[in-house]
Design an enzyme around this catalytic site. Structure first.
Site: not given
Length: 418
Positions: A178, A209
């Protein structure tokens, strides 16, 4: 380089945040790169370094992304097949199956955790690689031309599969996972935090998240692992080989139960009040109070894990570089250790709920937490490098930003004209 000289208009702001190419799975990108793409000067600016003109097509022909898109779509196809086949063979939930936990030996459960995590990765590889290919197909993501004249379309790539699968350190793994979100976290948190940048960055990543408890267990557990790696690395580079051998021997054979008790006591009493207050405040505002209490406890036990990992790498690695066989042994051992630590750390990310997470950690005897904490405490007590600071300021080389890659020079001499 990426600072703005003027305030974006409302339509530009909404376009950047809600654009079709990145609204679902990303990747994140800098506003200046995005607006250059929208206004038609993205490729030209990186080819010629010129800021004049809107499109610049009269100067240098635009390189085609066809090869990059084709390669990434092929990777997507492979990842999709692997995910559809391996996920059914190694379901994540089997790690917390009561019969499996009670009957299977520890090493069997450890091996299954490794293979089940490996089987879960292709879905992430597929999503991020497909998103990257879509951007490239639209003409966005051109990075430049290297010295050999090779064109790169990896400006906003979110993942480096080979670097992840061959990572020999916790830092190298997260640097290539990521990637663009890591750049964002580094910019908005790590570089700006006056104290405890690593801990605060991981906590912000958990909040970013979502609210599933597993996210918090994963990112909070990553704090001590990173700190532990730092601590070990520092000690290994700062003391002679004989001292390193003694330290390893002491850690492996001489750490008594009393030291473990001291470690727990030290961690609980030594975490600064300011960090505890920030962590508690952040978590309580995002998740239920009961989960917040558990998360605070995890933070307290997890911070030294990250320090220990750093310390080991800095202090040990240099003694294995004298010959190829030694270096190969070191790489294999650190690869295995890194992959097992990753499996342990990210399991809650996939299990999501508190109950399965705690069941998994209990079945694993919290071994990564314990080893990391003891490593940090023992190494920090045995050696403190000169000029080191204990006030919680930025500890050194770690950041969530990907490792530096070969620079791609914007040049119009290395690109073949159509």
């Amino acid at each position: 380089m990426y600072s703005l000289r003027s305030k974006p208009s409302l339509i530009e702001y909404l376009s950047y945040n809600l654009n079709f190419l990145s609204i679902l799975v990303g990747p994140c990108s800098h506003y200046k790169d995005y607006i250059d793409f929208i206004e038609g000067r993205h490729v030209q600016r990186r080819l010629s370094g010129s800021n004049t003109g809107q499109n610049g097509y009269d100067k240098v022909p635009e390189p085609s992304p066809m090869a990059a898109v084709t390669r990434k779509l092929l990777i997507c196809g492979v990842c999709m097949v692997l995910f559809l086949t391996l996920t059914k063979a190694f379901p994540i939930t089997y790690n917390v199956d009561s019969h499996f936990v009670n009957e299977a030996p520890f090493l069997t459960r450890l091996a299954y955790a490794f293979f089940s995590i490996q089987a879960a990765r292709p879905k992430f590889y597929f999503a991020w690689t497909l998103a990257d290919a879509i951007n490239n197909a639209a003409g966005y993501g051109f990075k430049g031309v290297d010295e050999a004249g090779q064109v790169s379309w990896d400006l906003i790539s979110n993942i480096s599969i080979w670097e992840i699968e061959t990572a020999t350190s916790f830092k190298k793994f997260i640097d290539n996972w990521n990637i663009q979100t890591g750049v964002w976290l580094k910019t908005v948190c790590y570089d700006r935090a006056p104290r405890y940048p690593t801990a605060l960055t991981f906590i912000l990543s958990a909040l970013w998240h979502g609210v599933y408890p597993g996210y918090y267990f994963t990112f909070i557990t990553a704090i001590p692992i990173t700190l532990a790696a730092r601590a070990v690395s520092t000690i290994i580079t700062a003391v002679p080989i004989t001292l390193a051998a003694r330290a390893v021997s002491t850690i492996i054979t001489a750490v008594p139960i009393t030291l473990a008790a001291r470690a727990v006591s030290t961690i609980i009493t030594a975490v600064p009040i300011t960090l505890a207050a920030r962590a508690v405040s952040t978590i309580i505002t995002a998740i239920p109070i009961t989960l917040a209490a558990r998360a605070v406890s995890t933070i307290i036990t997890a911070i030294p894990i990250t320090l220990a990992a750093r310390a080991v790498r800095k202090n040990v690695r240099q003694y294995f570089l004298s010959s190829y066989p030694l270096k190969l042994v070191y790489d294999v051992v650190t690869w295995a250790a890194t992959q097992l630590c990753i499996c342990y750390t990210v399991m809650p990310f996939l299990l999501l709920a508190v109950g399965p997470t705690m069941q998994y950690y209990r079945s694993m005897y919290f071994h990564i937490h314990i080893i990391s904490i003891l490593t940090v405490i023992v190494l920090s007590q045995s050696h403190k490098p000169r000029g080191s600071s204990s006030n919680g300021t930025k500890p050194g080389p770690y950041d969530p930003h990907p490792q530096a890659q070969p620079q791609l020079q914007p040049s119009n001499n290395n690109v073949k004209r159509k």
